[in-house]
Design an enzyme around this catalytic site. Structure first.
Site, PDB file in Angstrom:
ATOM      1  N   HIS A 199      -6.722 -26.010  56.556  1.00 47.50           N
ATOM      2  CA  HIS A 199      -5.327 -26.336  56.224  1.00 47.50           C
ATOM      3  C   HIS A 199      -4.530 -26.593  57.506  1.00 47.50           C
ATOM      4  O   HIS A 199      -3.861 -27.624  57.643  1.00 47.50           O
ATOM      5  CB  HIS A 199      -4.718 -25.178  55.423  1.00 47.50           C
ATOM      6  CG  HIS A 199      -3.298 -25.395  55.006  1.00 47.50           C
ATOM      7  ND1 HIS A 199      -2.941 -25.719  53.707  1.00 47.50           N
ATOM      8  CD2 HIS A 199      -2.133 -25.339  55.700  1.00 47.50           C
ATOM      9  CE1 HIS A 199      -1.628 -25.865  53.648  1.00 47.50           C
ATOM     10  NE2 HIS A 199      -1.118 -25.621  54.840  1.00 47.50           N
ATOM     11  N   GLU A 200      -4.636 -25.659  58.461  1.00 50.44           N
ATOM     12  CA  GLU A 200      -3.871 -25.809  59.703  1.00 50.44           C
ATOM     13  C   GLU A 200      -4.403 -26.969  60.548  1.00 50.44           C
ATOM     14  O   GLU A 200      -3.630 -27.650  61.218  1.00 50.44           O
ATOM     15  CB  GLU A 200      -3.883 -24.505  60.506  1.00 50.44           C
ATOM     16  CG  GLU A 200      -3.234 -23.321  59.796  1.00 50.44           C
ATOM     17  CD  GLU A 200      -1.827 -23.594  59.289  1.00 50.44           C
ATOM     18  OE1 GLU A 200      -1.111 -24.432  59.874  1.00 50.44           O
ATOM     19  OE2 GLU A 200      -1.434 -22.984  58.276  1.00 50.44           O
ATOM     20  N   HIS A 207      -2.721 -30.133  59.403  1.00 55.63           N
ATOM     21  CA  HIS A 207      -1.385 -30.291  60.007  1.00 55.63           C
ATOM     22  C   HIS A 207      -1.497 -30.741  61.464  1.00 55.63           C
ATOM     23  O   HIS A 207      -0.814 -31.667  61.899  1.00 55.63           O
ATOM     24  CB  HIS A 207      -0.630 -28.955  59.991  1.00 55.63           C
ATOM     25  CG  HIS A 207      -0.159 -28.515  58.638  1.00 55.63           C
ATOM     26  ND1 HIS A 207       0.508 -29.343  57.765  1.00 55.63           N
ATOM     27  CD2 HIS A 207      -0.228 -27.298  58.027  1.00 55.63           C
ATOM     28  CE1 HIS A 207       0.815 -28.665  56.667  1.00 55.63           C
ATOM     29  NE2 HIS A 207       0.376 -27.427  56.796  1.00 55.63           N
ATOM     30  N   ASP A 262       5.065 -25.681  52.414  1.00 53.74           N
ATOM     31  CA  ASP A 262       5.097 -27.072  52.894  1.00 53.74           C
ATOM     32  C   ASP A 262       5.717 -27.988  51.844  1.00 53.74           C
ATOM     33  O   ASP A 262       6.560 -28.834  52.150  1.00 53.74           O
ATOM     34  CB  ASP A 262       3.670 -27.578  53.180  1.00 53.74           C
ATOM     35  CG  ASP A 262       2.948 -26.762  54.241  1.00 53.74           C
ATOM     36  OD1 ASP A 262       3.626 -26.253  55.150  1.00 53.74           O
ATOM     37  OD2 ASP A 262       1.712 -26.646  54.146  1.00 53.74           O
TER      38      ASP A 262
END
Length: 244
Positions: free
Chosen positions: A94-95, A98, A170
């Protein structure tokens, strides 16, 4: 909040009675702390001093200051929280989603740090920091920001082949930005018309803004918000697909 020169001066004032390593560049620190107040700067220097003391160091180094900045922005690390291997893997991808988009998109701020250690309410975080104190934000910058914000969810789609609840923050933030682009900043096909509400009514802010517009106009606003988010989602999927 002080500008970059003000922050540099405040750093120097609060650092006078602290053992600071000669490697510390206050000008760089001032650039990294856009939006910080004088109290925030004092707080982060105190945190850095505590971290240096805990580590048995006689001087404050850059690592301490980075952690001080993160603590002011995000809250303390929660290393004691038990995180399963499955959650770690999801958070890591997930990170990464980003971070990769922040690096690829031309109008995103530089990535300062990426972590899967829980901090505050977040399971992990990708921290970007502006290099200056610009007070004007362009349409292209907001579109890149929304695309980057969708990167976590898209990375989950690509790697885990599912979507998880971790993207809720988000989604909330990017929806608010897309709504402001349409209703306040004139950054949609509806043109430079203000559709928001300047005042709250007793039931709450959204009731006031909805009642100011007819159902037909509200439907157009919703359509434009969806159009912005869908186009950014498609862009995020294309970019992360290419850079898997």
């Amino acid at each position: 909040a002080p500008d970059v020169r003000g922050r540099e001066a405040i750093f120097k004032v609060h650092a006078r009675n602290k053992p600071i390593s000669p490697e510390i560049n206050f000008k760089n620190l001032a650039r990294m702390t856009a939006g910080f107040t004088g109290a925030d700067i004092a707080n982060l220097l105190n945190e850095a001093a505590i971290l240096a003391a805990r580590a048995g160091r006689k001087v404050i180094i850059m690592k301490d200051l980075y952690e001080g900045i993160n603590k002011v922005l995000m809250g303390p690390q929660k290393k004691s929280r038990l995180v399963t291997e499955s959650d770690k893997r999801i958070t890591a991808y997930h990170e990464a989603g980003h971070a990769i988009l922040a690096k690829l998109l031309p109008h995103c701020d530089p990535v300062q740090e990426v972590s899967i250690i829980p901090r505050g309410q977040a399971a992990g975080y990708t921290m970007t920091r502006p290099e200056n104190d610009n007070s004007h934000e362009s349409k292209n910058k907001w579109l890149d920001y929304i695309t980057m914000a969708l990167g976590g969810r898209v990375a989950e789609e690509i790697v885990i082949e599912d979507v998880c609840t971790g993207a809720s923050g988000d989604i909330k933030q990017l929806t608010q930005i897309a709504k402001a682009m349409v209703t306040e900043w004139g950054m949609s096909d509806l043109g430079p018309i203000f559709y928001g509400s300047d005042h709250e009514v007793f039931v709450g802010r959204d009731f006031g803004s909805h009642s100011a517009n007819s159902e037909e106009v509200q439907a157009k606003i919703d359509e434009q918000i969806s159009k912005i988010v869908e186009s950014c989602l498609e862009r995020a999927r294309n970019l992360l697909g290419q850079h898997k």
